[in-house]
Enzyme design. Structure first.
Site, mmCIF file in Angstrom:
data_model
loop_
_atom_site.group_PDB
_atom_site.id
_atom_site.type_symbol
_atom_site.label_atom_id
_atom_site.label_comp_id
_atom_site.label_asym_id
_atom_site.label_seq_id
_atom_site.Cartn_x
_atom_site.Cartn_y
_atom_site.Cartn_z
ATOM 1 N N GLY A 78 0.826 -1.201 0.000
ATOM 2 C CA GLY A 78 0.000 0.000 0.000
ATOM 3 C C GLY A 78 0.854 1.242 0.000
ATOM 4 O O GLY A 78 2.061 1.185 0.284
ATOM 5 N N GLN B 206 3.054 9.988 1.157
ATOM 6 C CA GLN B 206 4.368 9.349 1.060
ATOM 7 C C GLN B 206 5.119 9.756 -0.203
ATOM 8 O O GLN B 206 6.334 9.561 -0.281
ATOM 9 C CB GLN B 206 4.232 7.831 1.111
ATOM 10 C CG GLN B 206 3.806 7.310 2.487
ATOM 11 C CD GLN B 206 3.729 5.809 2.487
ATOM 12 O OE1 GLN B 206 2.705 5.247 2.103
ATOM 13 N NE2 GLN B 206 4.797 5.133 2.877
ATOM 14 N N CYS C 46 6.963 -0.342 6.299
ATOM 15 C CA CYS C 46 6.469 0.855 5.606
ATOM 16 C C CYS C 46 7.549 1.327 4.648
ATOM 17 O O CYS C 46 8.727 1.358 5.021
ATOM 18 C CB CYS C 46 6.161 1.941 6.634
ATOM 19 S SG CYS C 46 5.581 3.485 5.914
ATOM 20 N N LEU C 47 7.140 1.703 3.437
ATOM 21 C CA LEU C 47 8.127 2.175 2.461
ATOM 22 C C LEU C 47 8.806 3.459 2.931
ATOM 23 O O LEU C 47 9.887 3.782 2.450
ATOM 24 C CB LEU C 47 7.455 2.385 1.098
ATOM 25 C CG LEU C 47 6.864 1.115 0.463
ATOM 26 C CD1 LEU C 47 6.241 1.429 -0.882
ATOM 27 C CD2 LEU C 47 7.901 0.011 0.336
ATOM 28 N N HIS D 109 -3.167 0.774 8.071
ATOM 29 C CA HIS D 109 -1.833 1.386 8.011
ATOM 30 C C HIS D 109 -1.857 2.622 7.102
ATOM 31 O O HIS D 109 -1.352 3.691 7.472
ATOM 32 C CB HIS D 109 -0.848 0.330 7.489
ATOM 33 C CG HIS D 109 0.547 0.827 7.263
ATOM 34 N ND1 HIS D 109 1.630 0.380 7.981
ATOM 35 C CD2 HIS D 109 1.047 1.720 6.365
ATOM 36 C CE1 HIS D 109 2.722 0.995 7.540
ATOM 37 N NE2 HIS D 109 2.399 1.802 6.567
ATOM 38 N N GLU D 110 -2.455 2.460 5.921
ATOM 39 C CA GLU D 110 -2.461 3.580 4.962
ATOM 40 C C GLU D 110 -3.358 4.708 5.446
ATOM 41 O O GLU D 110 -3.030 5.893 5.267
ATOM 42 C CB GLU D 110 -2.892 3.110 3.570
ATOM 43 C CG GLU D 110 -2.036 2.021 2.944
ATOM 44 C CD GLU D 110 -0.546 2.284 2.998
ATOM 45 O OE1 GLU D 110 -0.131 3.468 2.978
ATOM 46 O OE2 GLU D 110 0.215 1.314 3.076
ATOM 47 N N HIS E 88 -1.605 7.011 7.682
ATOM 48 C CA HIS E 88 -0.757 7.998 6.986
ATOM 49 C C HIS E 88 -1.535 9.288 6.691
ATOM 50 O O HIS E 88 -0.959 10.380 6.736
ATOM 51 C CB HIS E 88 -0.262 7.437 5.654
ATOM 52 C CG HIS E 88 0.966 6.570 5.750
ATOM 53 N ND1 HIS E 88 2.174 7.043 6.204
ATOM 54 C CD2 HIS E 88 1.175 5.277 5.414
ATOM 55 C CE1 HIS E 88 3.083 6.067 6.143
ATOM 56 N NE2 HIS E 88 2.494 4.966 5.678
HETATM 57 NI NI NI Z 1 3.448 3.116 5.364
#
Ligand code: NI
Length: 164
Positions: A46, A51, A89-90, A131-132, A135
């Site tokens: 995701g 991000q 997480c990226l 999670h997303e 953000h």
């Molecule tokens: Ni993330």
């Protein structure tokens, strides 16, 4: 479409609240395409628009690699159960940690035509959506990690199926 630069932990944009999308413009369509490219390139599950530096309430999620979901202005309608597992997480490269999330979620979101739809998810999809969505409100999973944030090893990388 293009790969965009993923903002890393410490970048203040990741701590900001994203704004609702009011209309779909060509730039937003391009952003969504680029978010998918960027997520797949990084083997993520995701990605949230913040991000890649855009403070709009847009997330993309694909828990299987061939089930792309775009959620615009998502709202959590229902949650149930609990799951405890690894999360990455990226924006926090090379790390993972244990996070407890609902095992089921139902969200109301808008598609690329700004038509409302509901999406239900369990397990990894539920985890990824939560999670997303965090953000979008400026939160990273590291705030929720139980115990230590751990370094990925090569073994983990192979097993890792839930890096977001
Ligand atoms: Ni993330």
């Amino acid at each position: 479409m293009a790969i965009r630069n993923v903002r890393q932990i410490g970048d203040s944009i990741l701590e900001k609240t994203s704004k609702e999308v009011k209309e779909i413009t060509p730039r937003i369509r391009e952003l969504i395409g680029d978010m998918f490219d960027t997520m797949y390139e990084a083997d993520g599950v995701g990605l949230a628009a913040c991000q890649v530096g855009v403070l709009k309430r847009i997330i993309v999620v694909d828990e299987t690699g061939d089930m792309p979901h775009v959620l615009i202005n998502p709202r959590l309608m229902e949650t149930s159960g609990e799951q405890t597992g690894n999360e990455g997480c990226l924006s926090v490269p090379g790390k993972h940690g244990t996070v407890t999330r609902p095992n089921y979620v139902k969200v109301l979101a808008y598609d690329e035509e700004l038509k409302p739809f509901e999406l239900e998810g369990t397990e990894l999809l539920a985890r990824a959506i939560c999670h997303e969505m965090d953000h979008l409100d400026g939160h990273l999973y590291v705030e929720k990690v139980e115990g230590e944030l751990r370094d990925n090893t090569e073994d983990d990388e192979e097993e890792e199926d839930d890096a977001e």
